[in-house]
Design a protein around this motif. Structure first.
Motif, mmCIF file in Angstrom:
data_model
loop_
_atom_site.group_PDB
_atom_site.id
_atom_site.type_symbol
_atom_site.label_atom_id
_atom_site.label_comp_id
_atom_site.label_asym_id
_atom_site.label_seq_id
_atom_site.Cartn_x
_atom_site.Cartn_y
_atom_site.Cartn_z
ATOM 1 N N GLU A 120 3.712 34.966 46.072
ATOM 2 C CA GLU A 120 4.277 36.254 45.665
ATOM 3 C C GLU A 120 5.802 36.234 45.745
ATOM 4 O OE1 GLU A 120 2.798 38.928 44.311
ATOM 5 O OE2 GLU A 120 0.852 37.936 44.382
ATOM 6 N N LEU A 121 6.351 35.685 46.824
ATOM 7 C CA LEU A 121 7.802 35.640 46.970
ATOM 8 C C LEU A 121 8.444 34.727 45.928
ATOM 9 C CD1 LEU A 121 8.346 35.668 50.838
ATOM 10 C CD2 LEU A 121 8.592 37.556 49.210
ATOM 11 N N GLN A 122 7.739 33.663 45.552
ATOM 12 C CA GLN A 122 8.274 32.788 44.507
ATOM 13 C C GLN A 122 8.361 33.533 43.177
ATOM 14 O OE1 GLN A 122 9.580 29.637 44.998
ATOM 15 N NE2 GLN A 122 10.351 30.055 42.942
ATOM 16 N N GLN A 123 7.371 34.366 42.885
ATOM 17 C CA GLN A 123 7.424 35.170 41.661
ATOM 18 C C GLN A 123 8.602 36.143 41.701
ATOM 19 O OE1 GLN A 123 3.636 37.051 40.992
ATOM 20 N NE2 GLN A 123 2.554 35.099 40.766
ATOM 21 N N VAL A 124 8.803 36.782 42.865
ATOM 22 C CA VAL A 124 9.942 37.702 43.018
ATOM 23 C C VAL A 124 11.250 36.933 42.840
ATOM 24 C CG1 VAL A 124 11.195 39.187 44.641
ATOM 25 C CG2 VAL A 124 8.698 39.333 44.487
ATOM 26 N N LEU A 125 11.340 35.756 43.459
ATOM 27 C CA LEU A 125 12.555 34.951 43.367
ATOM 28 C C LEU A 125 12.810 34.488 41.934
ATOM 29 C CD1 LEU A 125 14.905 33.703 44.922
ATOM 30 C CD2 LEU A 125 13.463 31.697 45.326
ATOM 31 N N ASP A 126 11.752 34.100 41.227
ATOM 32 C CA ASP A 126 11.915 33.691 39.823
ATOM 33 C C ASP A 126 12.487 34.838 38.984
ATOM 34 O OD1 ASP A 126 10.896 31.193 40.463
ATOM 35 O OD2 ASP A 126 8.907 31.579 39.599
ATOM 36 N N ARG A 127 11.929 36.046 39.173
ATOM 37 C CA ARG A 127 12.448 37.215 38.447
ATOM 38 C C ARG A 127 13.898 37.487 38.833
ATOM 39 N NH1 ARG A 127 7.561 40.531 40.209
ATOM 40 N NH2 ARG A 127 5.942 39.658 38.909
ATOM 41 N N ALA A 128 14.166 37.431 40.130
ATOM 42 C CA ALA A 128 15.529 37.702 40.610
ATOM 43 C C ALA A 128 16.509 36.686 40.051
ATOM 44 C CB ALA A 128 15.558 37.687 42.143
ATOM 45 N N ASN A 129 16.113 35.425 39.993
ATOM 46 C CA ASN A 129 17.009 34.397 39.453
ATOM 47 C C ASN A 129 17.317 34.641 37.976
ATOM 48 O OD1 ASN A 129 17.422 33.029 41.844
ATOM 49 N ND2 ASN A 129 15.766 31.583 41.494
ATOM 50 N N ARG A 130 16.326 35.116 37.234
ATOM 51 C CA ARG A 130 16.583 35.445 35.827
ATOM 52 C C ARG A 130 17.573 36.615 35.726
ATOM 53 N NH1 ARG A 130 11.161 33.882 35.486
ATOM 54 N NH2 ARG A 130 10.348 35.985 35.734
ATOM 55 N N VAL A 131 17.421 37.596 36.600
ATOM 56 C CA VAL A 131 18.346 38.740 36.595
ATOM 57 C C VAL A 131 19.733 38.287 37.033
ATOM 58 C CG1 VAL A 131 18.864 40.953 37.698
ATOM 59 C CG2 VAL A 131 16.545 40.478 36.879
ATOM 60 N N VAL A 132 19.813 37.412 38.035
ATOM 61 C CA VAL A 132 21.109 36.888 38.476
ATOM 62 C C VAL A 132 21.794 36.189 37.312
ATOM 63 C CG1 VAL A 132 22.211 35.122 39.917
ATOM 64 C CG2 VAL A 132 20.540 36.678 40.928
ATOM 65 N N LYS A 133 21.038 35.398 36.570
ATOM 66 C CA LYS A 133 21.613 34.693 35.420
ATOM 67 C C LYS A 133 22.117 35.692 34.368
ATOM 68 C CE LYS A 133 20.771 31.043 32.107
ATOM 69 N NZ LYS A 133 19.840 30.186 31.437
#
Length: 175
Positions: A120-133
């Motif tokens: 679950e945290l990896q999914q959150v991190l993946d989304r967050a990384n896309r937003v950071v980009k």
């Protein structure tokens, strides 16, 4: 001639320093606190709620099993002086078996919970990384850091990322 050479060298080094300073001023750095994202982003909160719902029944069963084991152990301690040696040995063996089963189930529960939490945290991190980009591209950042020993708060873009992450639907962030 040596004086002229030194003078030219000083002027050249000064010009290089000024050029490097001008380039450094154009270099834009940001920082994102992933721990805050995991605590404050709506998708992280939703993931936590999902995990709690998914594992609450097993956790309750495990707590009940532990309470039953404690009750049985307390009862054995109270009754041990009045039991025969054979009864005492049988009850001790039963308690050891129950405890072993309880420890195994608790370990399996913890392993399963940790594995799901990581997913679950990896999914959150993946989304967050896309937003950071996205934020980095929109605001023309050259570098975004996620780990740092020290960061000046003026470079922290975590609030922007959390706001954008909370505003984005899962489909908009690629999930």
């Amino acid at each position: 001639m040596k004086i002229l050479f030194r003078h030219c060298l000083v002027i050249l080094l000064g010009a290089l320093a000024l050029g490097a300073q001008a380039q450094a001023e154009d270099f834009k750095v940001g920082f994102v606190n992933t721990d805050r994202i995991f605590r404050e982003a709506n998708s992280a909160k939703a993931a936590q709620a999902k995990l709690e719902q998914e594992f609450s029944r097993r956790e309750k069963d495990l707590n009940d099993l532990g309470a039953g084991l404690k009750t049985a152990s307390d009862k054995f301690e109270r009754e041990a002086p009045t039991l025969t040696e054979q009864q005492r040995a049988q009850r001790q063996k039963a308690l050891v078996d129950q405890d072993r089963d309880f420890q195994r189930k608790r370990r399996e529960f913890q392993e399963d919970l940790n594995a799901r939490k990581n997913e679950e945290l990896q999914q959150v991190l993946d989304r967050a990384n896309r937003v950071v980009k996205q934020v980095a591209e929109q605001e023309k950042y050259d570098l975004i850091l996620q780990e740092a020993v020290y960061i000046n708060p003026k470079h922290d873009i975590t609030d922007k990322v959390i706001k954008a992450l909370n505003a984005a639907t899962p489909a908009a962030t690629g999930k």
